[in-house]
Design a protein around this motif. Sequence first.
Motif, PDB file in Angstrom:
ATOM      1  N   GLU A 143      26.508 -33.626  27.182  1.00 51.20           N
ATOM      2  CA  GLU A 143      25.301 -34.401  27.520  1.00 51.20           C
ATOM      3  C   GLU A 143      25.651 -35.741  28.152  1.00 51.20           C
ATOM      4  O   GLU A 143      24.983 -36.189  29.085  1.00 51.20           O
ATOM      5  CB  GLU A 143      24.478 -34.620  26.245  1.00 51.20           C
ATOM      6  N   ASN A 144      26.688 -36.384  27.651  1.00 53.88           N
ATOM      7  CA  ASN A 144      27.120 -37.662  28.227  1.00 53.88           C
ATOM      8  C   ASN A 144      27.582 -37.489  29.673  1.00 53.88           C
ATOM      9  O   ASN A 144      27.317 -38.338  30.538  1.00 53.88           O
ATOM     10  CB  ASN A 144      28.246 -38.267  27.387  1.00 53.88           C
ATOM     11  N   ASP A 188      19.878 -42.788  21.169  1.00 55.23           N
ATOM     12  CA  ASP A 188      20.943 -42.403  22.090  1.00 55.23           C
ATOM     13  C   ASP A 188      22.053 -41.710  21.308  1.00 55.23           C
ATOM     14  O   ASP A 188      22.081 -41.736  20.071  1.00 55.23           O
ATOM     15  CB  ASP A 188      21.490 -43.622  22.858  1.00 55.23           C
ATOM     16  N   ASN A 189      22.965 -41.108  22.058  1.00 52.00           N
ATOM     17  CA  ASN A 189      24.041 -40.334  21.418  1.00 52.00           C
ATOM     18  C   ASN A 189      25.014 -41.204  20.628  1.00 52.00           C
ATOM     19  O   ASN A 189      25.655 -40.740  19.684  1.00 52.00           O
ATOM     20  CB  ASN A 189      24.806 -39.531  22.470  1.00 52.00           C
ATOM     21  N   GLN A 216      26.585 -35.133  31.764  1.00 51.76           N
ATOM     22  CA  GLN A 216      25.390 -34.875  32.574  1.00 51.76           C
ATOM     23  C   GLN A 216      24.608 -36.153  32.830  1.00 51.76           C
ATOM     24  O   GLN A 216      24.092 -36.381  33.933  1.00 51.76           O
ATOM     25  CB  GLN A 216      24.506 -33.834  31.889  1.00 51.76           C
ATOM     26  N   SER A 217      24.538 -37.015  31.801  1.00 51.54           N
ATOM     27  CA  SER A 217      23.830 -38.295  31.975  1.00 51.54           C
ATOM     28  C   SER A 217      24.534 -39.172  32.992  1.00 51.54           C
ATOM     29  O   SER A 217      23.895 -39.957  33.703  1.00 51.54           O
ATOM     30  CB  SER A 217      23.745 -39.030  30.628  1.00 51.54           C
ATOM     31  N   ALA A 218      25.848 -39.027  33.086  1.00 48.76           N
ATOM     32  CA  ALA A 218      26.612 -39.823  34.050  1.00 48.76           C
ATOM     33  C   ALA A 218      26.600 -39.202  35.440  1.00 48.76           C
ATOM     34  O   ALA A 218      27.222 -39.739  36.367  1.00 48.76           O
ATOM     35  CB  ALA A 218      28.049 -39.977  33.564  1.00 48.76           C
ATOM     36  N   GLY A 219      25.921 -38.060  35.583  1.00 48.08           N
ATOM     37  CA  GLY A 219      25.827 -37.421  36.886  1.00 48.08           C
ATOM     38  C   GLY A 219      27.048 -36.625  37.272  1.00 48.08           C
ATOM     39  O   GLY A 219      27.265 -36.350  38.460  1.00 48.08           O
TER      40      GLY A 219
END
Length: 434
Positions: free
Chosen positions: A139-140, A104-105, A142-145
């Motif tokens: 990216e974070n 993960d990041n 985008q991962s959180a929508g």
Amino acid sequence: MSKVVLIIKREFIAKVRNKSFIVMTFLSPLLFVGIAVFVGYLSTMKAELKTIAIHDETGRYVNQFKSDNEYKYVDLSQVDLNILKDSIVKKSYEGLLIIPKADDNTKLEKGIQFVSNDSPSVSFINDLQDVIAKKITSENLQSAGLDTLKINNAKADVIINLEKASGEAALKGLNEIKIIIGGAFGYLIMMFIILYGNMVMRSVIEEKTSRIIEVIISSVKPFQLMMGKIIGTSLAGILQFLIWALLGLTAMFVVSSIFGVHVGATAGVQDQVMQSAQHDMSGTISSYIKELWNLPIATILISFIIYFIGGYFLYSSFYASIGAAVDNETDSQQFLLPIIMPLILGVYIGFFTVMHDPHGTIATVFSMIPLTSPIVMMMRIPFGVPMWQIIVSMALLFSTFLGVVWFAAKIYRVGILMYGKKPTWKELIKWMRY
């Protein structure tokens, strides 16, 4: 009094007729301009292109790095890592950026490495961190929508327009220009106090070691001789400064004419010209030149001369007494450091305090203390200082000079005929009591 005048005249003529004085009077401004041009030229020179190898095991970050005139980024993610490290040792590349794979990041943020033979600059590492951090942040999100495009569009870009209380537009960076102007005058005072003070000290030492002083003091008192040397050398310095001021004002008028800035009756017309050209580079330069004309130029120049005279008189009394107390310049070194330290302190206080708070307690107090006031007050004046503060500061400076010259004369009177013995601080204090 006539004897003092004769000594002043002798010292003044000796300094002014000196070839080095004549050459440096007209050469120094050219040297300052030449150094400024040379430094500007060096700043425009392109740095040597440095190649940075990137080993990105994730494949997501290597494209975020863009080459420029200083750094060239090369994607070597497919090359074995050990081979790349050997290349760094052999100096094939300036550095190697290693971005490992991570679950993960959060783990990735702590696992990135930069390998190099020499320590990289802090700004370069910060730039690398910013590039990777922006990508990880995206990216974070985008991962959180979250919609990164909407977030970027929602970011504000605020530009604060400066304006004076009178309604006129103010210029950015004007305070920096003021501290540069004040700092230049303060630094000149420090340098020439040291320069001309050393001239007084060397003159006393030369006359003392050649035994000419024994003949001179048979006709004049030691105090008269000391004051004659101090005043004569100061008049030579003032003449040099007046020549530089005349050259500087001439240069300002020439520059003003080139950029169309006028003062006096044409000021109203000039305002209209600059308003119509406010987005043009020449209009911007004209605005700054006009602001410079609005500075208290007369107060700066007059104060500069007065503080130079007062500071020079004060410190030259120390230099003259040291010259009388020692037999050579080598022995004088132990006494010079306590004299120079207040001048250096004044420069540091000016640049680190006056720039941020020109009317604060620290700046105000040290602009009143006589040992630092010639430098600190000169740095404050471009920001606008109440006249009463300037008058009080000058009064304290010259009052302290009278007190110091009284003590210095005691050392001078005793030390001028002392030979073959290196004095100590304890002995100097004893001489003051005679």
